[in-house]
Design a protein around this motif. Structure first.
Motif, PDB file in Angstrom:
ATOM      1  N   LEU A   1       5.406  -0.899  -8.368  1.00 45.71           N
ATOM      2  CA  LEU A   1       4.125  -1.554  -8.627  1.00 45.71           C
ATOM      3  C   LEU A   1       3.369  -1.828  -7.327  1.00 45.71           C
ATOM      4  N   LYS A   2       4.117  -2.199  -6.277  1.00 47.47           N
ATOM      5  CA  LYS A   2       3.480  -2.425  -4.965  1.00 47.47           C
ATOM      6  C   LYS A   2       2.794  -1.159  -4.468  1.00 47.47           C
ATOM      7  N   ASN A   3       3.411  -0.019  -4.743  1.00 45.30           N
ATOM      8  CA  ASN A   3       2.893   1.252  -4.238  1.00 45.30           C
ATOM      9  C   ASN A   3       1.909   1.921  -5.193  1.00 45.30           C
ATOM     10  N   ASN A   4       1.652   1.304  -6.330  1.00 43.53           N
ATOM     11  CA  ASN A   4       0.735   1.868  -7.312  1.00 43.53           C
ATOM     12  C   ASN A   4      -0.686   1.373  -7.011  1.00 43.53           C
ATOM     13  N   GLN A   5      -1.564   2.292  -6.622  1.00 43.54           N
ATOM     14  CA  GLN A   5      -2.917   1.906  -6.221  1.00 43.54           C
ATOM     15  C   GLN A   5      -3.773   1.428  -7.393  1.00 43.54           C
ATOM     16  N   ASP A   6      -3.280   1.605  -8.610  1.00 46.13           N
ATOM     17  CA  ASP A   6      -4.034   1.171  -9.788  1.00 46.13           C
ATOM     18  C   ASP A   6      -3.658  -0.242 -10.229  1.00 46.13           C
ATOM     19  N   VAL A   7      -2.734  -0.868  -9.504  1.00 51.19           N
ATOM     20  CA  VAL A   7      -2.269  -2.220  -9.848  1.00 51.19           C
ATOM     21  C   VAL A   7      -2.881  -3.236  -8.884  1.00 51.19           C
ATOM     22  N   PHE A   8      -3.481  -4.274  -9.442  1.00 44.23           N
ATOM     23  CA  PHE A   8      -4.143  -5.308  -8.654  1.00 44.23           C
ATOM     24  C   PHE A   8      -3.524  -6.666  -9.001  1.00 44.23           C
ATOM     25  N   VAL A   9      -3.012  -7.360  -7.980  1.00 44.27           N
ATOM     26  CA  VAL A   9      -2.314  -8.633  -8.181  1.00 44.27           C
ATOM     27  C   VAL A   9      -3.207  -9.789  -7.731  1.00 44.27           C
ATOM     28  N   LEU A  10      -3.484 -10.713  -8.651  1.00 48.25           N
ATOM     29  CA  LEU A  10      -4.263 -11.902  -8.321  1.00 48.25           C
ATOM     30  C   LEU A  10      -3.314 -12.999  -7.851  1.00 48.25           C
ATOM     31  N   PRO A  11      -3.406 -13.426  -6.604  1.00 48.42           N
ATOM     32  CA  PRO A  11      -2.490 -14.470  -6.125  1.00 48.42           C
ATOM     33  C   PRO A  11      -2.888 -15.859  -6.589  1.00 48.42           C
ATOM     34  N   LEU A  12      -1.926 -16.617  -7.095  1.00 51.35           N
ATOM     35  CA  LEU A  12      -2.153 -18.034  -7.341  1.00 51.35           C
ATOM     36  C   LEU A  12      -2.048 -18.757  -6.011  1.00 51.35           C
ATOM     37  N   SER A  13      -2.556 -19.976  -5.958  1.00 51.20           N
ATOM     38  CA  SER A  13      -2.518 -20.747  -4.714  1.00 51.20           C
ATOM     39  C   SER A  13      -1.441 -21.818  -4.776  1.00 51.20           C
TER      40      SER A  13
END
Length: 283
Positions: free
Chosen positions: A18-30
């Motif tokens: 998933l880290k290497n998948n350019q189509d996956v976008f992770v929204l970070p919580l704070s």
């Protein structure tokens, strides 16, 4: 074929694929310590989190991604994607899901928002399943419907590392916290089908609690087809490995994933947490 973007949040267990998948976008919580805010998985590792909690004796707070920032990210997808599927932590545990839904309306971009009704690897398994389905299915709404059905099959059992953090994070009542501390009770927590935390059982010691969650998994395994189990832990890899070894000796065909809980989850569950997750598929 429609090109689909995949959106998730930092409570998910992000595998290397998933880290290497350019189509996956992770929204970070704070994660917020006093006046300082850190983005989960970006500028605060789990090791740093545990160190700050232990040294500063301060239990931080967590905050969902902002609607404005999420809308910016979704808007940026328009040039390269036809639609997006967003899979998030249970809507009963965080406002992240609703924030993405609002952001999609602001960005005016088609996003199917899916409530995992869980967290951590339950989100991961839905992401991986959806990406596989997209190889042959062009309709993102059909994929989303399939994933919502899959989300209903997830099961989990959690042994908390810190009753105090769980209590101060607003996840249990003061009475439950007091009784747990006074009686040295080790509660077994699970996320109910509704997506809320619930007390499954109360056990007197960590050893007995570990034995009990294995018994509960045995019961589920006897009733359903379980192909894989995920063991997630809060900085206690040896305990996770011990559980894996015990289960693998009993179920040789069972596949395993062992990994760490995210910093956001660790804020509430605490160092020393161990969670088991799997899917109950019909036999």
């Amino acid at each position: 074929m429609k090109k689909i973007a995949w959106i998730t949040d930092s409570t998910a267990y992000i595998t290397e694929s998933l880290k290497n998948n350019q189509d996956v976008f992770v929204l970070p919580l704070s994660i917020i310590f006093g006046a300082e805010a850190y983005e989960d998985g970006v500028d605060l590792t789990t090791e740093q989190l545990y160190e700050k909690i232990n040294n500063e004796k301060e239990i931080p707070k967590t905050s969902q991604p902002s609607v404005g920032r999420t809308a910016e990210i979704i808007s940026s997808l328009k040039d390269d994607y036809d639609a997006a599927i967003a899979i998030h932590i249970s809507g009963k545990l965080s406002g992240t899901l609703e924030a993405t839904r609002s952001a999609a309306e602001i960005a005016d971009f088609p996003v199917e928002v899916i409530d995992s009704k869980s967290m951590s690897y339950a989100i991961t398994s839905l992401l991986l399943s959806g990406i596989r389905q997209a190889e042959t299915e062009s309709d993102h709404t059909k994929i989303a419907d399939n994933l919502r059905a899959e989300a209903e099959k997830h099961e989990n059992l959690i042994l908390l590392g810190s009753l105090e953090q769980f209590y101060k994070g607003g996840r249990m009542s003061g009475t439950q916290f007091l009784l747990g501390n006074l009686l040295k009770i080790k509660p077994i927590i699970r996320i109910a089908p509704s997506g809320e935390f619930m007390l499954s059982e109360k056990v007197r010691s960590e050893k007995k609690a570990t034995k009990r969650i294995l018994e509960l998994f045995d019961d589920s395994y006897s009733k359903y087809k379980v192909n894989e189990i995920q063991i997630l832990h809060g900085n206690v890899p040896a305990r996770a490995l011990e559980i894996k070894n015990e289960l693998s000796s009993k179920y040789p065909s069972l596949q395993f994933v062992v990994g760490e809980i995210s910093s956001t989850i660790a804020v509430h569950a605490g160092e020393g947490t161990v969670g088991l997750m799997w899917q109950n598929n019909p036999k």
